[in-house]
Design a protein around this motif. Structure first.
Motif, short mmCIF file in Angstrom:
data_model
loop_
_atom_site.label_atom_id
_atom_site.label_comp_id
_atom_site.label_asym_id
_atom_site.label_seq_id
_atom_site.Cartn_x
_atom_site.Cartn_y
_atom_site.Cartn_z
N MET A 1 32.20 55.08 41.01
CA MET A 1 31.97 54.66 39.59
C MET A 1 32.72 53.52 39.21
O MET A 1 33.79 53.20 39.64
N VAL A 2 32.00 52.63 38.55
CA VAL A 2 32.59 51.25 37.80
C VAL A 2 33.10 51.58 36.36
O VAL A 2 32.36 52.36 35.57
N GLU A 3 33.93 50.89 35.83
CA GLU A 3 34.46 51.12 34.47
C GLU A 3 34.70 49.76 33.81
O GLU A 3 35.08 48.68 34.67
N LEU A 4 34.09 49.57 32.72
CA LEU A 4 34.11 48.28 32.06
C LEU A 4 34.54 48.71 30.58
O LEU A 4 34.18 49.80 30.18
N ILE A 5 35.11 47.59 29.95
CA ILE A 5 35.58 47.76 28.32
C ILE A 5 35.28 46.25 27.71
O ILE A 5 35.23 45.39 28.37
N THR A 6 34.81 46.64 26.57
CA THR A 6 34.48 45.38 25.87
C THR A 6 35.36 45.40 24.47
O THR A 6 35.59 46.28 23.97
N VAL A 7 35.62 44.29 24.28
CA VAL A 7 36.60 44.06 23.26
C VAL A 7 36.15 42.86 22.09
O VAL A 7 35.88 41.86 22.63
N CYS A 8 36.25 43.25 20.95
CA CYS A 8 36.24 42.15 19.77
C CYS A 8 37.24 42.41 18.70
O CYS A 8 38.26 42.85 19.06
N THR A 9 37.15 42.24 17.55
CA THR A 9 38.07 42.23 16.41
C THR A 9 38.07 43.41 15.80
O THR A 9 39.01 44.32 16.06
N GLY A 10 37.13 43.90 15.32
CA GLY A 10 36.92 45.17 14.44
C GLY A 10 36.41 46.44 14.95
O GLY A 10 36.24 47.37 14.50
N ASN A 11 35.78 46.14 16.35
CA ASN A 11 34.94 47.30 17.19
C ASN A 11 33.66 47.49 16.21
O ASN A 11 33.54 48.85 16.48
N ALA B 1 44.23 49.63 31.77
CA ALA B 1 44.87 50.03 32.79
C ALA B 1 43.82 50.22 34.03
O ALA B 1 44.00 49.77 35.07
N THR B 2 42.88 50.93 33.45
CA THR B 2 41.71 51.13 34.47
C THR B 2 40.56 50.57 34.64
O THR B 2 39.85 50.59 35.61
N PRO B 3 39.82 49.62 33.67
CA PRO B 3 38.55 49.24 33.65
C PRO B 3 38.60 48.21 34.95
O PRO B 3 39.56 47.45 35.13
N GLU C 1 48.20 39.16 26.49
CA GLU C 1 49.50 39.48 26.11
C GLU C 1 49.75 41.05 26.39
O GLU C 1 50.84 41.42 26.50
N LEU C 2 48.64 41.89 26.05
CA LEU C 2 48.95 43.46 26.01
C LEU C 2 49.17 43.52 27.72
O LEU C 2 49.74 44.45 28.05
N ALA C 3 48.44 43.21 28.73
CA ALA C 3 48.53 43.58 29.88
C ALA C 3 48.10 42.07 30.94
O ALA C 3 47.11 41.97 31.29
N PRO C 4 49.09 41.31 31.02
CA PRO C 4 49.00 40.07 31.80
C PRO C 4 48.40 40.16 33.10
O PRO C 4 47.93 39.55 33.82
N ALA C 5 48.92 41.63 33.78
CA ALA C 5 48.46 41.78 35.05
C ALA C 5 46.95 41.89 35.31
O ALA C 5 46.34 41.82 36.39
N ARG C 6 46.25 41.94 34.04
CA ARG C 6 44.78 42.23 34.15
C ARG C 6 44.01 40.95 33.97
O ARG C 6 42.81 41.00 33.77
N LEU C 7 44.60 39.54 34.01
CA LEU C 7 44.04 38.52 33.64
C LEU C 7 42.92 38.29 34.64
O LEU C 7 41.94 37.63 34.26
N ARG C 8 43.08 38.48 35.95
CA ARG C 8 41.82 38.26 36.76
C ARG C 8 40.92 39.07 36.66
O ARG C 8 39.79 38.84 37.40
N HIS C 9 40.86 39.97 35.94
CA HIS C 9 39.58 40.91 35.53
C HIS C 9 38.99 40.70 34.09
O HIS C 9 38.32 41.83 33.90
N THR C 10 39.74 39.93 33.61
CA THR C 10 39.31 39.67 32.04
C THR C 10 38.48 38.22 31.97
O THR C 10 39.09 37.10 32.42
N PHE C 11 37.54 38.30 31.22
CA PHE C 11 36.79 37.22 30.86
C PHE C 11 36.00 37.21 29.37
O PHE C 11 35.72 38.62 29.09
#
Length: 199
Positions: free
Chosen positions: A1-11, A78-80, A96-106
């Motif tokens: 299974m793949v997991e994705l999260i999308t992020v904006c300001t107010g959701n 943590a998991t997406p 800033e919240l999860a610097p280790a996830r930068l390679r998976h964040t765009f």
């Protein structure tokens, strides 16, 4: 299974629309797709305009009507396998919240830009090396794209990596926001389908 999260300001506009489109368009892969906001409203409905766009683009009405906004927490990151921000500011907040996830964040438009200049063979090869798990395969492909950040020329206008915020704007801004978001999501869907399942 793949997991994705999308992020904006107010959701309540961009990220729920993006998440619902991804969930709908990748439904046969049974992904887990969530969304959250970096600040703003808590437990609010999608705006009427965003819900209308979602339904016009094929999302069932009950999915949009059930949405309630929520704040992004460090634990959400943590998991997406892929973290999709709407703007560079959101990407910075995520880093800033999860610097280790930068390679998976765009940002979604950054992802599309990088994917368009990366060969399918490179993406598939990296996914294959990650094994049979769809999530691991997507993470590996995301790392290939992240590695191209310094190699691919940035857009002439940095704003071209962002999706404009339509909140409290007129309908034409919602339309412009969707016109930026949807083609970029099409590229996310294409890459997920390309790499998530072993060939």
């Amino acid at each position: 299974m793949v997991e994705l999260i999308t992020v904006c300001t107010g959701n309540i506009c961009r990220s729920p629309l993006a998440a619902q489109l991804l969930q709908t368009r990748l439904g046969d892969l049974d992904p887990r797709v969530t969304s959250a906001g970096t600040r703003g409203l808590r437990s609010a409905r999608m705006t009427r305009e965003s819900a209308y766009l979602a339904q016009h683009l094929g999302v069932p009405a009950e999915v949009s009507s059930a949405h309630r906004s929520r704040f992004l927490q460090e634990s959400d990151l943590a998991t997406p396998d892929l973290i999709i921000a709407m703007t560079r500011e959101h990407r910075r907040d995520i880093a800033e919240l999860a610097p280790a996830r930068l390679r998976h964040t765009f940002t979604v438009r950054e992802f599309a830009r990088l994917a368009a200049t990366t060969s399918d063979a490179d993406l598939v090869s990296s996914a294959a090396a990650a094994g049979p798990d769809g999530g691991a395969r997507l993470r590996a492909a995301a790392e290939v794209l992240a590695a191209r950040r310094g190699l691919t020329p940035p857009p002439a206008d940095p704003d071209d990596d962002d999706v404009v915020d339509p909140f409290r704007q007129e309908w034409s801004v919602y339309q412009r926001s969707a016109a930026q978001l949807v083609p970029a999501l099409d590229e996310v869907v294409r890459v997920v389908r390309l790499v998530a399942a072993p060939r």
